[in-house]
Scaffold this active site. Structure first.
Site, PDB file in Angstrom:
ATOM      1  N   ASP A  92       0.797  -1.214   0.000  1.00 33.27           N
ATOM      2  CA  ASP A  92       0.000   0.000   0.000  1.00 33.27           C
ATOM      3  C   ASP A  92       0.841   1.282   0.000  1.00 33.27           C
ATOM      4  OD1 ASP A  92      -2.334   1.523   0.200  1.00 33.27           O
ATOM      5  OD2 ASP A  92      -2.281   1.554   2.373  1.00 33.27           O
ATOM      6  N   CYS A 142     -21.866 -10.183  -5.512  1.00 35.39           N
ATOM      7  CA  CYS A 142     -22.634  -9.086  -4.898  1.00 35.39           C
ATOM      8  C   CYS A 142     -24.125  -9.206  -5.234  1.00 35.39           C
ATOM      9  CB  CYS A 142     -22.120  -7.723  -5.382  1.00 35.39           C
ATOM     10  SG  CYS A 142     -20.594  -7.200  -4.583  1.00 35.39           S
ATOM     11  N   CYS A 158     -19.263   0.793   4.982  1.00 29.87           N
ATOM     12  CA  CYS A 158     -19.574  -0.060   3.819  1.00 29.87           C
ATOM     13  C   CYS A 158     -19.108  -1.498   4.021  1.00 29.87           C
ATOM     14  CB  CYS A 158     -19.021   0.531   2.529  1.00 29.87           C
ATOM     15  SG  CYS A 158     -17.223   0.559   2.418  1.00 29.87           S
ATOM     16  N   CYS A 181     -21.822  -5.055   4.899  1.00 24.94           N
ATOM     17  CA  CYS A 181     -21.705  -6.063   3.827  1.00 24.94           C
ATOM     18  C   CYS A 181     -22.050  -7.453   4.363  1.00 24.94           C
ATOM     19  CB  CYS A 181     -20.287  -6.058   3.266  1.00 24.94           C
ATOM     20  SG  CYS A 181     -20.030  -7.326   1.999  1.00 24.94           S
TER      21      CYS A 181
END
Length: 308
Positions: free
Chosen positions: A132, A186, A242, A246
């Site tokens: 990252d 999803c 978020c 989920c």
């Protein structure tokens, strides 16, 4: 040759497991053709806000062979950070990934050990570790290597373990056995889109980074926009909304990495404690933590914005 590719890949995956990684997948290094127009469009629409660094190294973000000479394989690894215990309910919140020590250092040392082990057991392998902090599209590579799919909230999702994990890569110059991508699961779910406090998920699979609470509380160095007052849901550093909503995260299991264990004081801090935090307390509670990215002044700015 095929047998050695399989043998080497199996060895790398078993070493990754020994080092505590959740899972490991391998993809063939090359130009990310599908991601190129998406990234260009996202940048052209200024979805990155004031994160100017996202505009740099466009070609390197899309092609790992520009980062490692002779790169043949991208090894993607996931490291779980889902905590056993959470903050008390009457508290300003920080993202769960920042509860313990800064993941950059924790993962980098594991990757160095993995690369050392590869060199010891396979032979001289040229490679670099990425956590990252370099122009690597880690979610795209993790998806290519079958570790999950990129969900509507733009996070990598796994049917087995959800999404509370870090993604890291080793880019190496040897050919390995490559994994296949998995399908998107999803479906018709819009939980993440519906729950986002600042409507940052502008459409399925597209997040406007410049509207995200994580962007405001970590990346943005200016004053926070007054028109968003009252919409941060008590998030003082980052945001997990978020991910929390989920459905796949019902499969999240607590991590077993001691370095990700939080300072006990963090979990018990109430809003009053946050509002009265001093520089000394900040240094003590967040020693070696990713929260230091926002600095003491930045955290105070965020808290003042939440409490006014």
């Amino acid at each position: 040759m095929l047998n050695s590719k399989i043998k080497y890949s199996q060895f790398i995956k078993s070493e990754a497991k020994r080092l505590g990684f959740l899972s490991c997948g391998i993809a063939k290094a090359g130009f990310l053709e599908e991601e190129a127009p998406r990234l260009e469009k996202w940048l052209n629409e200024s979805r990155h806000g004031k994160m100017q660094y996202m505009e740099n190294h466009f070609d390197k973000r899309l092609d790992p062979t520009l980062l490692v000479d002779g790169a043949k394989s991208v090894i993607s690894l996931l490291l779980n950070y889902y905590p056993t215990h959470k903050q008390v309910s009457d508290s300003y919140k920080i993202s769960k990934y920042a509860y313990g020590q800064d993941y950059h250092f924790v993962i980098k040392s594991k990757l160095k050990e993995l690369l050392y082990s590869v060199n010891e057991n396979i032979g001289e392998v040229n490679g670099r570790a990425f956590v990252d902090s370099a122009p690597v599209l880690d979610k795209a590579w993790a998806a290519r290597s079958g570790l999950g799919w990129i969900g509507k909230n733009s996070n990598l999702l796994s049917k087995q373990v959800g999404s509370f994990f870090f993604i890291a890569e080793l880019i190496v110059d040897i050919e390995l056995e490559y994994d296949l991508p998995v399908t998107d699961h999803c479906g018709s779910c819009t939980a993440c889109i519906d729950a986002c406090p600042t409507q940052a998920i502008v459409q399925p699979y597209i997040v406007d980074g410049s509207k995200c609470i994580s962007y405001f509380t970590i990346e943005l160095k200016d004053n926070l926009p007054q028109e968003l007052k009252g919409s941060f849901n008590d998030w003082a550093f980052g945001c997990d909304v978020c991910q929390d909503v989920c459905p796949w995260n019902r499969f999240s299991k607590p991590h077993s990495e001691p370095l990700f264990s939080p300072n006990p004081d963090l979990l018990s801090m109430t809003k009053k404690d946050w509002e009265e935090i001093t520089g000394d307390t900040f240094s003590k509670v967040f020693k070696n933590s990713a929260v230091k990215r926002t600095k003491f002044e930045g955290l105070k700015r965020n808290i003042n914005f939440l409490k006014e």
